[in-house]
Design a protein around this motif. Structure first.
Motif: not given
Lengths: 113, 110
Positions: A35, A37, A40-43, A88, A90
């Motif tokens: 994922y 990111q 301020g946002l989701g994955l 970022l 993940f």
């Protein structure tokens, strides 16, 4: 010891460079995910793999590729990094037959200049 | 579609109760997850609802209404360490992959 590890944890690179992010897990899970990111946002799902011979595109796969070298290893490559890939990243794992909740690595902070 | 909507930010007081709502389009999900994510850290699993109703787990409870495409996370006896982002995600079961909302940033004040 962490069950899901990512290397590197931080990386600064330049536009046009090839970058590989690596993920390893000791949970024995078949399913692995990458994922990104943004603040301020989701994955958002980039790629996922349900076993060593299975690779699937997620919602934002353009500009990325992956390799599932073994059950425990799933790497993400940026063939020619661009600044809007600064994010970022993940890695996660899950196991079918349960809730299939995901277990996340600590993340890799990538900056493309 | 599978759009997931949740409020961007919420503020609450230490010791209080807060409810974080999540709405989604009703097709395509086996169940509904909640994850907690502290700033700069990885998300961690909090709860999973596949049946309608309330699931209680200590200070945290999660509710699901499949017919209404609605879920909430209820946090009781708020502590300062509960300040984090809370991610709602649809998925689970054999489908494997999940779709995440943008998260709700909760700030707990003294």
């Amino acid at each position: 010891d962490a069950d899901v590890t990512q290397t590197p944890r931080n990386r600064i690179t330049k536009t046009g460079k090839r970058i590989m992010l690596e993920c390893s897990q000791t949970k024995g899970h078949d399913r692995m995910y990458w994922y990104r990111q943004d603040p301020g946002l989701g994955l958002r799902l980039i790629y996922y793999s349900f076993d060593v011979k299975d690779i699937n595109k997620g919602e934002i796969s353009d500009g990325y590729s992956v390799s599932r070298q073994a059950q425990a290893k799933f790497s993400l490559s940026l063939e020619s990094a661009i600044p809007n890939q600064t994010a970022l990243y993940f890695c996660a794992t899950s196991e079918p037959g349960t809730h299939n909740e995901q277990f996340f690595g600590p993340g890799t902070r990538l900056t493309v200049l | 579609g599978q759009n997931i909507d949740q409020p961007t930010e919420m503020t609450a007081t230490e010791g209080a109760i807060v409810q974080i709502n999540c709405t989604y389009q009703t097709s395509g999900f086996n169940g509904l997850f909640w994850y907690q994510q502290h700033a700069g850290e990885a998300p961690t699993f909090l709860s999973y609802n596949v049946l309608d109703g309330l699931e209680e787990k200590g200070r945290f409870s999660s509710f699901l209404s499949r017919s209404k495409g609605y879920s909430y996370l209820l946090l009781k006896e708020l502590q300062m360490k509960d300040s984090a982002s809370y991610l709602c995600a649809g998925g689970g079961g054999n489908a494997g992959k999940s779709t995440f909302g943008d998260g709700t940033t909760l700030t707990v004040k003294p």
